[in-house]
Design an enzyme around this catalytic site. Structure first.
Site, PDB file in Angstrom:
ATOM      1  N   GLU A   1       0.820  -1.218   0.000  1.00 44.06           N
ATOM      2  CA  GLU A   1       0.000   0.000   0.000  1.00 44.06           C
ATOM      3  C   GLU A   1       0.849   1.261   0.000  1.00 44.06           C
ATOM      4  O   GLU A   1       1.940   1.281   0.576  1.00 44.06           O
ATOM      5  CB  GLU A   1      -0.879   0.009   1.255  1.00 44.06           C
ATOM      6  CG  GLU A   1      -1.850  -1.137   1.294  1.00 44.06           C
ATOM      7  CD  GLU A   1      -2.459  -1.361   2.674  1.00 44.06           C
ATOM      8  OE1 GLU A   1      -3.636  -1.722   2.723  1.00 44.06           O
ATOM      9  OE2 GLU A   1      -1.774  -1.177   3.688  1.00 44.06           O
TER      10      GLU A   1
ATOM     11  N   ASP B   1      -7.587  -4.910   8.804  1.00 42.83           N
ATOM     12  CA  ASP B   1      -7.222  -3.676   8.105  1.00 42.83           C
ATOM     13  C   ASP B   1      -7.104  -3.872   6.601  1.00 42.83           C
ATOM     14  O   ASP B   1      -6.366  -3.156   5.934  1.00 42.83           O
ATOM     15  CB  ASP B   1      -5.921  -3.084   8.696  1.00 42.83           C
ATOM     16  CG  ASP B   1      -4.745  -4.040   8.577  1.00 42.83           C
ATOM     17  OD1 ASP B   1      -4.943  -5.185   8.132  1.00 42.83           O
ATOM     18  OD2 ASP B   1      -3.619  -3.640   8.915  1.00 42.83           O
TER      19      ASP B   1
HETATM   20  P1  NAD Z   1       2.359 -10.517  13.531  1.00 38.25           P
HETATM   21  O1  NAD Z   1       2.189 -11.519  12.434  1.00 38.25           O
HETATM   22  O2  NAD Z   1       3.722 -10.198  14.022  1.00 38.25           O
HETATM   23  O3  NAD Z   1       1.498 -10.994  14.804  1.00 38.25           O
HETATM   24  C1  NAD Z   1       0.181 -11.437  14.709  1.00 38.25           C
HETATM   25  C2  NAD Z   1      -0.088 -12.428  15.825  1.00 38.25           C
HETATM   26  O4  NAD Z   1      -1.485 -12.782  15.772  1.00 38.25           O
HETATM   27  C3  NAD Z   1       0.709 -13.732  15.690  1.00 38.25           C
HETATM   28  O5  NAD Z   1       1.485 -13.951  16.855  1.00 38.25           O
HETATM   29  C4  NAD Z   1      -0.369 -14.806  15.490  1.00 38.25           C
HETATM   30  O6  NAD Z   1      -0.037 -16.055  16.085  1.00 38.25           O
HETATM   31  C5  NAD Z   1      -1.564 -14.159  16.172  1.00 38.25           C
HETATM   32  N1  NAD Z   1      -2.863 -14.693  15.780  1.00 38.25           N
HETATM   33  C6  NAD Z   1      -3.313 -15.001  14.529  1.00 38.25           C
HETATM   34  N2  NAD Z   1      -4.564 -15.478  14.601  1.00 38.25           N
HETATM   35  C7  NAD Z   1      -4.936 -15.431  15.911  1.00 38.25           C
HETATM   36  C8  NAD Z   1      -6.109 -15.777  16.618  1.00 38.25           C
HETATM   37  N3  NAD Z   1      -7.159 -16.285  15.969  1.00 38.25           N
HETATM   38  N4  NAD Z   1      -6.145 -15.590  17.962  1.00 38.25           N
HETATM   39  C9  NAD Z   1      -5.065 -15.103  18.625  1.00 38.25           C
HETATM   40  N5  NAD Z   1      -3.908 -14.759  18.011  1.00 38.25           N
HETATM   41  C10 NAD Z   1      -3.843 -14.920  16.666  1.00 38.25           C
HETATM   42  O7  NAD Z   1       1.604  -9.215  13.013  1.00 38.25           O
HETATM   43  P2  NAD Z   1       1.709  -7.709  13.601  1.00 38.25           P
HETATM   44  O8  NAD Z   1       2.767  -6.948  12.913  1.00 38.25           O
HETATM   45  O9  NAD Z   1       1.701  -7.763  15.094  1.00 38.25           O
HETATM   46  O10 NAD Z   1       0.326  -7.132  13.063  1.00 38.25           O
HETATM   47  C11 NAD Z   1      -0.889  -7.618  13.587  1.00 38.25           C
HETATM   48  C12 NAD Z   1      -2.029  -7.105  12.734  1.00 38.25           C
HETATM   49  O11 NAD Z   1      -2.152  -5.697  12.887  1.00 38.25           O
HETATM   50  C13 NAD Z   1      -1.835  -7.353  11.244  1.00 38.25           C
HETATM   51  O12 NAD Z   1      -3.066  -7.803  10.712  1.00 38.25           O
HETATM   52  C14 NAD Z   1      -1.487  -6.001  10.687  1.00 38.25           C
HETATM   53  O13 NAD Z   1      -1.873  -5.849   9.345  1.00 38.25           O
HETATM   54  C15 NAD Z   1      -2.277  -5.108  11.602  1.00 38.25           C
HETATM   55  N6  NAD Z   1      -1.773  -3.739  11.707  1.00 38.25           N
HETATM   56  C16 NAD Z   1      -2.697  -2.747  11.778  1.00 38.25           C
HETATM   57  C17 NAD Z   1      -2.280  -1.431  11.904  1.00 38.25           C
HETATM   58  C18 NAD Z   1      -3.296  -0.340  12.031  1.00 38.25           C
HETATM   59  O14 NAD Z   1      -2.939   0.833  11.955  1.00 38.25           O
HETATM   60  N7  NAD Z   1      -4.552  -0.661  12.249  1.00 38.25           N
HETATM   61  C19 NAD Z   1      -0.917  -1.123  11.944  1.00 38.25           C
HETATM   62  C20 NAD Z   1       0.007  -2.158  11.919  1.00 38.25           C
HETATM   63  C21 NAD Z   1      -0.427  -3.479  11.803  1.00 38.25           C
END
Ligand code: NAD
Length: 349
Positions: free
Chosen positions: A65, A236
């Site tokens: 993005e 997101d």
């Molecule tokens: P990451 O992959 O490092 O961590 C995600 C964690 O979620 C993993 O440890 C995984 O095991 C866990 N997980 C997956 N499914 C699960 C479930 N059903 N129950 C419990 N835990 C579960 O990712 P990250 O960098 O920490 O990002 C997390 C999310 O946040 C991503 O989807 C990312 O796109 C989003 N994000 C959003 C914003 C925003 O501004 N809203 C900003 C950054 C990241």
């Protein structure tokens, strides 16, 4: 010295190593609090910004993005990806870099890593929303999803909202172990939980920050009691949500920029005209935040360009005092601006 924007052949560049030095020098909780101030100040002048939903290029495994905005003086954009299956290959789900430029000349002012900065600004935005929406006196937060963003979220809520207890849950217990260890000695009581249900027990704030490229149901309706604040960060992208639709129907929903959130956020599960409140309107006093103690408030976070702009400007404002930057030879600088070719010829020596 930071090069002056008017005659800037060299562009300040903040590498990952320098971003980490900057955070350590200032202190992470101070940075998170400062970012809340910066983002809030920019949300208060919402009308001054160019706004557009981010430009997304989707694939089967993820999304890339671009997130641009401008306040008429300064232009900024972030490049960011989201690839939930990356961690299996030892890669991060989210990586990013960003740029600020001078609108008057179009010259770049700053190039910066934004993987760490995104985690900081996302946590700051979440904590800022909770400051306005969460029940008064909240002390306990459930943190579901203990990956890359998790510790930043925990510390943001500690620094800005006074959270004292975090209750962790992840489908991968190794992620919870990592998160607990990283938060040790940071002034938070950390509880590792075996289920999402256990994690939300006694929590006034529930943060979901999981990664999956599909509609997931991290929280079901029966799990969410009245009066809580939900900070839904992980949903997101189109087709990627975390909450059961029934929770949305019971909640007051607050968003960053509706045209983007309707495509990417939890509210993609609702009709296109379902009423939501823009967070900036609450901060500016134009809209009500939490209505009463029993209301469920939901911050449907997707991440918006203005937050990245605020974060980049904050980093730029700290360069002079900290010196944590390099300079990049990124802009051709012929003595006669029309003699670009002559400059090339002379460089042959
Ligand atoms: P990451 O992959 O490092 O961590 C995600 C964690 O979620 C993993 O440890 C995984 O095991 C866990 N997980 C997956 N499914 C699960 C479930 N059903 N129950 C419990 N835990 C579960 O990712 P990250 O960098 O920490 O990002 C997390 C999310 O946040 C991503 O989807 C990312 O796109 C989003 N994000 C959003 C914003 C925003 O501004 N809203 C900003 C950054 C990241």
């Amino acid at each position: 010295m930071i090069p002056s924007p008017s005659k800037q052949a060299y562009v300040p560049f903040v590498s990952v190593a320098n971003m980490m030095k900057l955070v350590h020098a200032l202190g992470i909780e101070r940075v998170l609090r400062d970012l809340v101030e910066e983002i809030e100040a920019d949300f208060l002048r919402w009308g001054e910004f160019d706004k557009t939903p981010r430009i997304a290029s989707h694939s089967d495994v993820g999304v890339i993005e671009l997130m641009p905005t401008s306040d008429g003086e300064t232009y900024g954009f972030k490049y960011v990806n989201g690839h939930p299956s990356n961690t299996k290959a030892g890669l991060q789900t989210v990586t990013a870099f960003g740029l600020l430029a001078d609108v008057a000349t179009g010259y770049p002012l700053l190039l910066s890593e934004m993987t760490i900065l995104t985690a900081l600004r996302t946590a700051a935005t979440s904590a800022m929303a909770a400051k306005w929406l969460a029940p008064k006196g909240a002390t306990t937060m459930a943190l579901i999803g203990n990956g890359a963003q998790a510790e930043f979220q925990a510390l943001g809520f500690k620094a800005v909202c006074g959270i004292t207890d975090v209750r962790l849950y992840d489908i991968d217990s190794e992620a919870t172990r990592k998160c607990s260890a990283n938060l040790a000695g940071r002034g938070l009581r950390v509880h590792a939980c075996a289920t999402a249900q256990e994690a939300i027990m006694g929590a006034q704030i529930i943060t979901t920050v999981t990664a999956d490229k599909l509609y997931a149901t991290i929280l079901t309706d029966n799990m969410v009691g009245e009066g809580v604040h939900i900070n839904a960060v992980g949903g997101d992208c189109p087709g990627k949500t975390e909450l059961h639709r029934d929770i949305l129907l019971r909640s007051g929903i607050f968003v960053e920029y509706p045209p983007q959130t309707r495509i990417e956020g939890e509210i993609q599960q609702l009709d296109a005209d379902y009423p939501v409140t823009e967070l900036w309107q609450v901060i500016a006093g134009h809209a009500t935040g939490r209505r009463d103690a029993k209301q469920i408030t939901l911050f449907d976070s997707v991440g918006f360009a203005i937050e990245d702009f605020s974060a980049l400007r904050y980093v730029r404002s700290k360069l002079q005092e900290t010196g944590f930057f390099d300079t990049l030879d990124m802009i051709a600088d012929p003595d006669d601006p029309r003699d670009l070719f002559g400059m090339l010829l002379r460089s042959q020596g």
